[in-house]
Design an enzyme around this catalytic site. Structure first.
Site, PDB file in Angstrom:
ATOM      1  N   ASP A  10       0.820  -1.076  -0.029  1.00  0.00           N
ATOM      2  CA  ASP A  10       0.037   0.116   0.143  1.00  0.00           C
ATOM      3  C   ASP A  10       0.876   1.265  -0.134  1.00  0.00           C
ATOM      4  O   ASP A  10       2.200   1.136   0.177  1.00  0.00           O
ATOM      5  CB  ASP A  10      -0.910   0.123   1.305  1.00  0.00           C
ATOM      6  CG  ASP A  10      -1.615   1.258   1.450  1.00  0.00           C
ATOM      7  OD1 ASP A  10      -2.358   1.606   0.619  1.00  0.00           O
ATOM      8  OD2 ASP A  10      -1.102   1.857   2.604  1.00  0.00           O
ATOM      9  N   ALA A  12       0.178   5.369   1.443  1.00  0.00           N
ATOM     10  CA  ALA A  12       0.072   6.112   2.577  1.00  0.00           C
ATOM     11  C   ALA A  12      -0.125   5.226   3.713  1.00  0.00           C
ATOM     12  O   ALA A  12      -0.957   4.375   3.873  1.00  0.00           O
ATOM     13  CB  ALA A  12      -1.103   7.049   2.594  1.00  0.00           C
ATOM     14  N   ALA A  43     -12.314   9.844  11.513  1.00  0.00           N
ATOM     15  CA  ALA A  43     -11.987  10.016  10.223  1.00  0.00           C
ATOM     16  C   ALA A  43     -11.057   8.898   9.764  1.00  0.00           C
ATOM     17  O   ALA A  43     -11.044   8.525   8.418  1.00  0.00           O
ATOM     18  CB  ALA A  43     -11.042  11.374  10.100  1.00  0.00           C
ATOM     19  N   MET A  47     -10.418   3.984   6.419  1.00  0.00           N
ATOM     20  CA  MET A  47      -9.161   4.630   5.956  1.00  0.00           C
ATOM     21  C   MET A  47      -8.646   3.214   4.807  1.00  0.00           C
ATOM     22  O   MET A  47      -8.718   1.955   5.196  1.00  0.00           O
ATOM     23  CB  MET A  47      -7.991   4.653   6.591  1.00  0.00           C
ATOM     24  CG  MET A  47      -6.755   5.385   6.069  1.00  0.00           C
ATOM     25  SD  MET A  47      -7.116   7.129   5.472  1.00  0.00           S
ATOM     26  CE  MET A  47      -7.018   7.898   7.048  1.00  0.00           C
ATOM     27  N   LYS A  51     -11.325   6.972  -1.901  1.00  0.00           N
ATOM     28  CA  LYS A  51     -11.693   8.323  -1.087  1.00  0.00           C
ATOM     29  C   LYS A  51     -13.204   8.795  -0.956  1.00  0.00           C
ATOM     30  O   LYS A  51     -13.770   9.230  -0.105  1.00  0.00           O
ATOM     31  CB  LYS A  51     -10.782   9.441  -1.214  1.00  0.00           C
ATOM     32  CG  LYS A  51      -9.308   9.158  -1.275  1.00  0.00           C
ATOM     33  CD  LYS A  51      -8.982   8.594   0.132  1.00  0.00           C
ATOM     34  CE  LYS A  51      -7.537   8.217   0.476  1.00  0.00           C
ATOM     35  NZ  LYS A  51      -7.367   7.248   1.730  1.00  0.00           N
ATOM     36  N   HIS A  54     -15.020   6.535   1.022  1.00  0.00           N
ATOM     37  CA  HIS A  54     -14.538   6.912   2.405  1.00  0.00           C
ATOM     38  C   HIS A  54     -15.477   7.900   3.085  1.00  0.00           C
ATOM     39  O   HIS A  54     -16.124   7.898   4.296  1.00  0.00           O
ATOM     40  CB  HIS A  54     -13.071   7.334   2.441  1.00  0.00           C
ATOM     41  CG  HIS A  54     -12.515   7.492   3.830  1.00  0.00           C
ATOM     42  ND1 HIS A  54     -11.325   6.853   3.863  1.00  0.00           N
ATOM     43  CD2 HIS A  54     -12.829   7.978   5.056  1.00  0.00           C
ATOM     44  CE1 HIS A  54     -10.878   7.338   5.418  1.00  0.00           C
ATOM     45  NE2 HIS A  54     -12.114   7.869   6.004  1.00  0.00           N
ATOM     46  N   ARG A 158     -10.725  -1.190  -2.803  1.00  0.00           N
ATOM     47  CA  ARG A 158     -10.830  -1.973  -1.739  1.00  0.00           C
ATOM     48  C   ARG A 158     -12.062  -2.205  -1.028  1.00  0.00           C
ATOM     49  O   ARG A 158     -12.867  -1.164  -1.036  1.00  0.00           O
ATOM     50  CB  ARG A 158      -9.676  -1.739  -0.708  1.00  0.00           C
ATOM     51  CG  ARG A 158      -8.466  -1.852  -0.981  1.00  0.00           C
ATOM     52  CD  ARG A 158      -7.588  -1.125  -0.189  1.00  0.00           C
ATOM     53  NE  ARG A 158      -6.131  -0.966  -0.985  1.00  0.00           N
ATOM     54  CZ  ARG A 158      -5.329  -0.039  -0.528  1.00  0.00           C
ATOM     55  NH1 ARG A 158      -5.608   0.957   0.474  1.00  0.00           N
ATOM     56  NH2 ARG A 158      -3.935   0.004  -0.879  1.00  0.00           N
ATOM     57  N   ASP A 184      -1.434  -1.094   5.931  1.00  0.00           N
ATOM     58  CA  ASP A 184      -1.399  -0.442   7.138  1.00  0.00           C
ATOM     59  C   ASP A 184      -3.136  -0.337   7.633  1.00  0.00           C
ATOM     60  O   ASP A 184      -3.184   0.140   8.746  1.00  0.00           O
ATOM     61  CB  ASP A 184      -0.679   0.578   7.374  1.00  0.00           C
ATOM     62  CG  ASP A 184      -1.383   1.834   6.860  1.00  0.00           C
ATOM     63  OD1 ASP A 184      -1.837   1.629   5.493  1.00  0.00           O
ATOM     64  OD2 ASP A 184      -1.742   2.839   7.225  1.00  0.00           O
TER      65      ASP A 184
END
Ligand SMILES: *Cc1c(COP(=O)(O)O)cnc(C)c1O
Length: 622
Positions: A10, A12, A43, A47, A51, A54, A158, A184
């Site tokens: 991944d 970030a 927030a 993750m 986005k 999200h 994802r 992560d």
């Protein structure tokens, strides 16, 4: 050779942007623009997903949804989501470069992986436009993956596996089990799981941990430990195969995975069990199953009835499943069906018959033995004579297919003689059941023992006894609780409850194996395939000048013993194993031999290839 071919990272929070802060401010700003305050923890929740998804996920959190609706004066629309997204995107694009530092140990780890020939792929929840802002900054720091797929370049981000698949396609890797996904966030792990790749969660610098490097230094070690533990759990819950502290551990993990892949190399097992099994039989095990619910009990009953039907009718006969290897079932017959003070005749011509003697001895049964040479079939006339001489014999036991030598005994004749003399007949049909006829009624057999991992082509370790209900419902002679077939029968019938822990996964696999048995065409089809395997084997061996030991008239199509001559078994074994075949050492006491099984999910072509490999080996030594 099987090994890991690619690691897909991944971005970030994993390889750049320690703690994954770039998107965080964007989400907070976006909701603030509509007068809604969200916490960093909120927030971060979703993750890793695309986005815009999200934003949608955040807007669906009850209190955020309520506040948004109050401030907007209406239910949240797609337009509102797009407005939120626009604020998010502009904040993010401003922030991206500032948060594009490569994380500790990433470049060293990538170099180490590349030196092993491993490709570096990558997936991101960023769009291509976002990614384009940072790639050159990241490249200047020495990190350039071989492939990068962004969430807006596939139909769904994802946790769908499509970004992984696009990486695999571009890197030309076909097997997802040769791929490791490192990320992560929970959605990273889910992406890897849905692609059927290996998954590794990284704790330090992760969005899940949510700390920057200063914060990591400042908080107490207890606090840090507690947060790391929580992150570890979140990754495990999402299905992570491994969780690491930082990238330095990754090469070691890949070494472990490679070891496991090597163990999982498909080998053709030319042995008398466990055997080569069909892929779907092995896959049937991929479920945790409880043992007491109705579906499981139904499965058990269905399996027992199907087994019974292979050799008898279900009115008079029943199958009793027994946890353990085949020998447990043989010993259970001796324990349960033989009275201590009544004489048992064991007719033997091999190691499995000799094992029965030991079992009878240790069970304290009264017994007598009639022995034959390992390469000579049991002579029915000799059995008749023994029964005439010792009329106090109550029970006769023998092995049908003596796996020691590969010899098949004339079961029908022997059982017929014993039955005509009024004896109870117990048979070890371990390696012949479902491949030779073993009709209990027609042959005059009272009980037989076999196991799931022989000609039924299931998995170890599950045995069974098929016996007359008269025996099973009668008085047990067992002095062993675990091996008491009558007690086991009382639990299993009528509704399929196991007495003690049942091998759930092996049972699921056996269900599939029995279905395949029926699909193939049952006994006749299996007989024909094993016979064809045996013919291909003996023909190939004959051409190589390697002779079998057992006279043709007694030779089974289950397993064949060959004369090794002055060939070293260990050398030959190693060479054939490298070719993907596992052969079996001989068990005859007086000769240097080896054995080749012809049962399992194997076909004549396998034996043709075996003989070719053997020929190459023999020629290389000359
Ligand atoms: C395989 C086999 C057994 C059982 O052996 P386990 O190792 O206990 O499974 C018994 N008899 C014969 C003839 C066999 O082939």
């Amino acid at each position: 050779m099987k090994h890991i071919e690619a690691v897909i990272f991944d971005w970030a929070g994993t390889t750049v942007d320690y703690g994954c802060f770039a998107p965080l401010k964007g989400f907070i700003d976006a909701f603030a623009s509509k007068g809604v305050k969200i916490t960093p923890a909120e927030a971060r929740g979703p993750m890793g997903v695309l986005k815009i998804d999200h934003i949608r996920a955040l807007a669906a959190i009850p209190h955020i949804k309520a506040e948004l609706e109050q401030n907007l004066g209406h239910a949240v629309t797609d337009d509102d989501i797009n407005e939120l997204y626009n604020v998010f995107e502009s904040t993010l694009l401003e922030n991206l470069v500032a948060y594009s530092t490569v994380n500790p140990y990433v470049t060293e780890t990538v170099d180490a992986l590349r030196s092993q020939g491993i490709c570096i792929g990558s997936t991101s929840a960023y769009t291509r436009a976002m990614m384009d802002r940072i790639t050159s900054h990241v490249a200047k720091q020495g990190y350039v993956p071989d492939c990068c797929v962004c969430a807006d370049e596939v139909s769904r981000g994802r946790p769908y596996p499509y970004m992984m698949w696009k990486n695999m396609s571009e890197l030309d890797i076909a097997d997802p089990r040769h791929v490791v996904k490192v990320g992560d966030t929970v959605s990273d792990i889910r992406e890897g799981v849905s692609a059927d790749a290996w998954t590794v969660g990284v704790v330090m610098g992760s969005s899940e941990l949510g700390l920057n490097e200063d914060e990591v230094r400042e908080i107490s070690s207890e606090e840090l430990l507690a947060l790391k533990k929580k992150t570890f759990e979140r990754f495990c819950e999402a299905g992570a195969d491994y969780v690491i502290d930082d990238m330095r551990e990754l090469p070691g993990i890949i070494g472990q995975i490679n070891d496991q892949l090597r163990e999982m190399e498909p080998h053709k097992l030319l042995t008398p069990g466990p055997l080569t099994t069909r892929r779907s039989v092995k896959l049937a095990q991929l479920a945790d199953h409880c043992t007491w619910d109705d579906s499981y009990k139904k499965l058990t009953v269905g399996i027992m009835n199907d087994i019974t039907k292979i050799c008898a009718d279900t009115d008079e006969y029943a199958t009793v499943l027994l946890q353990g290897s085949g020998s447990y079932a043989v010993e259970a017959m001796i324990q349960t069906f033989c009275r201590d003070d009544e004489k048992l005749l064991i007719v033997e011509n091999g190691a499995y018959g000799k094992r029965m003697i030991k079992q009878a001895e240790m069970a304290g049964k009264k017994y007598t033995v009639l022995s034959f040479d390992m390469c000579t079939a049991i002579d029915p006339k000799a059995v008749q004579k023994k029964l005439d001489e010792e009329p106090d014999i109550k029970t006769v036991m023998l092995v049908h297919s003596e796996t020691t030598s590969g010899l098949i005994n004339p079961l029908k004749e022997i059982a017929g003689i014993a039955k005509a003399a009024g004896k109870t007949v117990l048979v070890d049909t371990m390696s012949s059941f479902a491949a030779y006829e073993t009709d209990l009624k027609a042959f005059g057999i009272d009980a037989l023992a076999s196991s799931a991992n022989k000609c039924l082509e299931g998995l170890p370790v599950l045995a069974f006894v098929v016996a007359t209900k008269k025996l099973l419902e009668g008085e047990s002679c067992s002095k062993s609780l675990c091996l008491d077939l009558c007690d086991q029968y009382r639990y299993l019938y009528p509704d399929g409850k196991f007495r003690f822990t049942s091998p759930t996964t092996v049972l699921l696999a056996l269900r599939r194996a029995l279905d395949l048995y029926k699909l193939e065409g049952g006994l006749e089809a299996r007989k024909a395939r094993y016979q064809a395997n045996h013919d291909a084997l003996t023909e190939g061996m004959r051409r190589l000048g390697i002779t079998s030991i057992v006279p043709e008239k007694w030779q089974s199509y289950i397993i064949t013993t060959f004369d090794l001559g002055d060939i070293s078994f260990a050398d030959m074994y190693a060479r054939l194993k490298a070719d993907g075949f596992v052969i079996y050492p001989g068990k005859l006491t007086d000769k240097n031999t080896f054995r080749i099984g012809t049962i399992g999910d194997l076909y004549p072509k396998d034996y043709e290839r075996l003989c070719k490999c053997l020929e190459e080996y023999l020629n290389s030594g000359k």
